[in-house]
Design a protein around this motif. Sequence first.
Motif, short mmCIF file in Angstrom:
data_model
loop_
_atom_site.label_atom_id
_atom_site.label_comp_id
_atom_site.label_asym_id
_atom_site.label_seq_id
_atom_site.Cartn_x
_atom_site.Cartn_y
_atom_site.Cartn_z
N VAL A 103 0.31 -1.45 0.14
CA VAL A 103 -0.04 0.18 0.13
C VAL A 103 0.40 1.50 -0.32
CG1 VAL A 103 -2.04 -0.92 1.11
CG2 VAL A 103 -0.43 0.36 2.46
N PRO A 104 0.44 1.91 -0.36
CA PRO A 104 1.35 4.16 -0.47
C PRO A 104 1.45 3.86 1.23
CG PRO A 104 -1.25 3.84 -1.23
CD PRO A 104 -0.81 2.76 -0.77
N LEU A 105 2.68 4.50 0.69
CA LEU A 105 3.32 4.89 2.62
C LEU A 105 2.90 6.72 2.61
CD1 LEU A 105 7.55 3.94 1.68
CD2 LEU A 105 5.13 2.76 3.27
N GLY A 106 2.86 6.95 3.62
CA GLY A 106 2.29 8.09 3.92
C GLY A 106 0.91 8.45 3.68
N LEU A 107 0.48 7.37 4.57
CA LEU A 107 -1.40 7.44 4.11
C LEU A 107 -2.15 8.91 4.66
CD1 LEU A 107 -2.85 3.61 3.61
CD2 LEU A 107 -2.80 5.55 2.25
N ALA A 108 -1.39 9.17 6.10
CA ALA A 108 -2.08 10.09 7.07
C ALA A 108 -2.05 11.63 6.36
CB ALA A 108 -1.18 9.67 8.04
N ASP A 109 -0.04 11.04 5.56
CA ASP A 109 -0.47 12.36 4.68
C ASP A 109 -1.21 12.91 3.57
OD1 ASP A 109 1.31 13.55 7.20
OD2 ASP A 109 3.04 12.38 6.01
N THR A 110 -1.64 12.39 3.18
CA THR A 110 -2.33 11.76 1.96
C THR A 110 -3.51 13.16 1.64
OG1 THR A 110 -1.89 9.82 1.75
CG2 THR A 110 -3.59 11.48 0.20
N ALA A 111 -3.43 14.18 0.85
CA ALA A 111 -4.45 14.89 1.22
C ALA A 111 -5.43 14.22 -0.02
CB ALA A 111 -3.86 16.62 0.34
N TRP A 112 -6.81 13.84 1.12
CA TRP A 112 -7.50 13.02 0.48
C TRP A 112 -8.89 14.51 -0.38
CZ3 TRP A 112 -7.15 8.25 0.17
CH2 TRP A 112 -6.54 7.41 1.48
N ASP A 113 -8.63 15.22 -0.06
CA ASP A 113 -10.24 16.39 -0.65
C ASP A 113 -9.63 16.19 -1.82
OD1 ASP A 113 -7.73 17.25 0.58
OD2 ASP A 113 -8.89 19.17 0.69
N THR A 114 -8.65 16.06 -1.91
CA THR A 114 -7.83 16.58 -4.16
C THR A 114 -7.98 15.43 -4.68
OG1 THR A 114 -5.63 16.30 -3.59
CG2 THR A 114 -6.32 18.26 -2.99
N LEU A 115 -8.08 14.01 -3.97
CA LEU A 115 -8.38 13.20 -5.09
C LEU A 115 -9.93 12.41 -5.24
CD1 LEU A 115 -5.74 10.88 -3.42
CD2 LEU A 115 -5.43 12.15 -5.42
N ASP A 116 -10.22 11.56 -6.52
CA ASP A 116 -10.63 11.21 -6.63
C ASP A 116 -11.15 9.28 -6.71
OD1 ASP A 116 -12.54 13.87 -8.02
OD2 ASP A 116 -10.92 13.58 -9.35
N PHE A 117 -9.65 9.15 -6.68
CA PHE A 117 -9.13 8.01 -6.75
C PHE A 117 -8.05 7.26 -5.45
CE2 PHE A 117 -8.04 8.64 -10.32
CZ PHE A 117 -6.66 7.69 -10.36
N LEU A 118 -8.06 6.47 -5.05
CA LEU A 118 -6.58 6.51 -4.89
C LEU A 118 -5.81 5.65 -5.20
CD1 LEU A 118 -4.31 6.68 -2.06
CD2 LEU A 118 -4.90 4.84 -0.94
N GLY A 119 -4.48 5.74 -6.03
CA GLY A 119 -3.81 5.27 -7.36
C GLY A 119 -2.34 5.05 -7.30
N TRP A 120 -2.00 4.43 -6.96
CA TRP A 120 -0.69 4.01 -6.61
C TRP A 120 0.62 2.82 -7.79
CZ3 TRP A 120 -3.96 1.35 -4.07
CH2 TRP A 120 -3.71 0.62 -3.22
#
Length: 165
Positions: free
Chosen positions: A26-43
Amino acid sequence: MIALTESEIRASFVNCSQGEAKRLRVPLGLADTAWDTLDFLGWRDPGAPAAAYVVTQWRGTLTGLVMRLSTDRRATGRQNMCALCHTVHSTTDVALMVAPRPGAAGRAGNTVGTYLCTDLACSLYARHLKRPDRVQPVETLTTEKRIERVQANLDTFVRRVVEAS
């Protein structure tokens, strides 16, 4: 996009076994992800260059897809367009990504593919928070309409993978 935990991400995958979902990176730094700028989580998995993953809210359910990148990506100077965000890239920055269908169909080799940004940053391109290397065609859509287009195109791709034809 809502904030996700590692366990939610792993539990969301519909086109791989539970064991595969437990082993994927899974991607590192999930806590630092700017979720409000994403329509999906892709990595992408740095340890497995052909592996890519998408997790999204699809029809009220958290849905994850395991994908493989095509290995035939020649740098010919041509341009390609992402099917989700319509961002134009060089051929090395757009790739055919193929998702196996869930269940017996996927085990039998049935897949669905589409051309996506190799960095899976479509949400950021739609919001002009990230700029591609190529000059883009002039587009008259508002940011909200570009975001709606990404969401609609992602919905179509997930539907094609998940639902039986």
